[in-house]
Design a protein around this motif. Structure first.
Motif, PDB file in Angstrom:
ATOM      1  N   ALA A 149       0.811  -0.898   0.021  1.00  0.00           N
ATOM      2  CA  ALA A 149      -0.259  -0.356  -0.186  1.00  0.00           C
ATOM      3  C   ALA A 149       1.348   0.959  -0.607  1.00  0.00           C
ATOM      4  O   ALA A 149       1.392   1.643   1.104  1.00  0.00           O
ATOM      5  CB  ALA A 149      -1.077  -0.283   1.071  1.00  0.00           C
ATOM      6  N   ALA A 150       0.691   1.786  -1.194  1.00  0.00           N
ATOM      7  CA  ALA A 150       1.856   2.934  -0.999  1.00  0.00           C
ATOM      8  C   ALA A 150       1.288   4.026  -1.754  1.00  0.00           C
ATOM      9  O   ALA A 150       0.165   3.842  -2.670  1.00  0.00           O
ATOM     10  CB  ALA A 150       2.604   2.460  -2.707  1.00  0.00           C
ATOM     11  N   VAL A 151       1.141   4.895  -1.206  1.00  0.00           N
ATOM     12  CA  VAL A 151       0.543   6.391  -0.019  1.00  0.00           C
ATOM     13  C   VAL A 151       1.539   7.314  -0.640  1.00  0.00           C
ATOM     14  O   VAL A 151       2.510   7.451  -0.196  1.00  0.00           O
ATOM     15  CB  VAL A 151      -0.231   6.186   0.864  1.00  0.00           C
ATOM     16  N   ASP A 152       1.128   8.493  -1.540  1.00  0.00           N
ATOM     17  CA  ASP A 152       1.467   9.624  -2.036  1.00  0.00           C
ATOM     18  C   ASP A 152       1.308  10.742  -0.771  1.00  0.00           C
ATOM     19  O   ASP A 152       0.170  10.416  -0.273  1.00  0.00           O
ATOM     20  CB  ASP A 152       1.206   9.758  -2.642  1.00  0.00           C
ATOM     21  N   PRO A 153       2.034  12.393  -0.749  1.00  0.00           N
ATOM     22  CA  PRO A 153       2.201  12.886   0.090  1.00  0.00           C
ATOM     23  C   PRO A 153      -0.272  13.698   0.062  1.00  0.00           C
ATOM     24  O   PRO A 153       0.127  13.944   0.681  1.00  0.00           O
ATOM     25  CB  PRO A 153       2.950  14.125  -0.560  1.00  0.00           C
ATOM     26  N   GLU A 154      -0.731  13.056  -1.367  1.00  0.00           N
ATOM     27  CA  GLU A 154      -2.157  14.098  -0.930  1.00  0.00           C
ATOM     28  C   GLU A 154      -2.590  12.203  -0.676  1.00  0.00           C
ATOM     29  O   GLU A 154      -3.886  12.706  -0.472  1.00  0.00           O
ATOM     30  CB  GLU A 154      -2.053  13.844  -2.383  1.00  0.00           C
ATOM     31  N   GLY A 155      -2.202  11.503   0.233  1.00  0.00           N
ATOM     32  CA  GLY A 155      -2.718  10.116   0.291  1.00  0.00           C
ATOM     33  C   GLY A 155      -3.318   8.688  -0.722  1.00  0.00           C
ATOM     34  O   GLY A 155      -4.885   9.021   0.075  1.00  0.00           O
ATOM     35  N   ARG A 156      -3.105   9.499  -1.875  1.00  0.00           N
ATOM     36  CA  ARG A 156      -3.743   8.520  -2.443  1.00  0.00           C
ATOM     37  C   ARG A 156      -2.747   7.471  -2.244  1.00  0.00           C
ATOM     38  O   ARG A 156      -1.598   7.070  -2.203  1.00  0.00           O
ATOM     39  CB  ARG A 156      -3.789   9.213  -4.215  1.00  0.00           C
ATOM     40  N   VAL A 157      -3.487   5.740  -2.910  1.00  0.00           N
ATOM     41  CA  VAL A 157      -2.914   4.773  -2.873  1.00  0.00           C
ATOM     42  C   VAL A 157      -2.988   4.482  -4.328  1.00  0.00           C
ATOM     43  O   VAL A 157      -3.369   4.644  -5.087  1.00  0.00           O
ATOM     44  CB  VAL A 157      -3.458   4.130  -1.870  1.00  0.00           C
ATOM     45  N   LEU A 158      -1.671   4.171  -4.559  1.00  0.00           N
ATOM     46  CA  LEU A 158      -1.133   3.176  -5.910  1.00  0.00           C
ATOM     47  C   LEU A 158      -1.964   1.507  -6.044  1.00  0.00           C
ATOM     48  O   LEU A 158      -1.746   0.634  -4.962  1.00  0.00           O
ATOM     49  CB  LEU A 158       0.172   2.609  -6.138  1.00  0.00           C
TER      50      LEU A 158
ATOM     51  N   ALA B 196       6.687   6.817   1.635  1.00  0.00           N
ATOM     52  CA  ALA B 196       8.502   7.518   1.213  1.00  0.00           C
ATOM     53  C   ALA B 196       9.149   6.398   0.046  1.00  0.00           C
ATOM     54  O   ALA B 196       9.258   5.178   0.196  1.00  0.00           O
ATOM     55  CB  ALA B 196       9.655   7.189   1.908  1.00  0.00           C
ATOM     56  N   PHE B 197       9.333   7.036  -1.342  1.00  0.00           N
ATOM     57  CA  PHE B 197       9.357   6.483  -2.336  1.00  0.00           C
ATOM     58  C   PHE B 197       9.523   7.359  -3.597  1.00  0.00           C
ATOM     59  O   PHE B 197       9.674   8.870  -3.430  1.00  0.00           O
ATOM     60  CB  PHE B 197       7.975   5.046  -2.974  1.00  0.00           C
ATOM     61  N   ASP B 198      10.336   7.065  -4.399  1.00  0.00           N
ATOM     62  CA  ASP B 198      10.590   7.749  -5.841  1.00  0.00           C
ATOM     63  C   ASP B 198       9.865   6.756  -6.640  1.00  0.00           C
ATOM     64  O   ASP B 198       9.477   6.226  -6.785  1.00  0.00           O
ATOM     65  CB  ASP B 198      11.792   8.042  -6.233  1.00  0.00           C
TER      66      ASP B 198
END
Length: 157
Positions: A33-42, A109-111
């Motif tokens: 569950a990768a979560v971006d800074p906007e709170g969205r999940v991949l 945390a990811f790129d």
């Protein structure tokens, strides 16, 4: 309309399961569950399955579960994990495949870069957990409700 991989998957699944059982005994999978800074999940759409899923896959022999989720996210979505994935829950997948277990990790945390898997993933997308696409899978919805909605983790996938 379903593509040819989706149409043949029900017929190839038993062969894959038989090979997995012979080569592994019990099987172990991971989902991230990768979560971006906007709170969205991949989420990803496979070329051989219907619906949107958390990215992930099987743990290879000699591989840790953390290394497996890092590898799968890189392959399927071009996501390079920074830091250690955090284990959230463990599930039995007996309903779908006897002896299978799935571990769910959170990654904050990811790129992003190019994905390395070609032919397996039809589409990737970022979605707010409370505004999922209509064809998000039951298991995806359940895991996201556990992560973002406060639902207790279900031991069954």
């Amino acid at each position: 309309m379903a593509n040819w991989r989706t149409r043949i998957e029900p017929f190839t699944r038993p062969l894959f399961f038989a090979w997995s059982r012979m080569s592994r005994g019990m099987t172990l999978g991971v989902r991230g569950a990768a979560v971006d800074p906007e709170g969205r999940v991949l989420l990803v759409k496979h070329t051989y399955l219907e619906g949107w899923w958390l990215p992930g896959g099987g743990v290879d022999k000699g591989e840790t579960t953390q290394a497996a989720v890092i590898r799968e996210l890189r392959e399927e979505a071009g996501l390079i994990v920074r830091g250690e994935p955090r284990l959230l829950s463990v599930h039995s997948n007996e309903r779908f495949f006897p002896g299978d277990h799935v571990l769910v990790f959170r990654i904050d945390a990811f790129d992003l870069t190019e994905r390395t898997s070609h032919g397996e993933i039809a589409q990737i997308g970022w979605f707010h957990p409370h505004a999922l696409p209509d064809d998000a899978t039951r298991a995806t919805r359940a895991r996201l409700a556990e992560i973002f909605g406060g639902a207790a983790p279900d031991p069954n996938w």
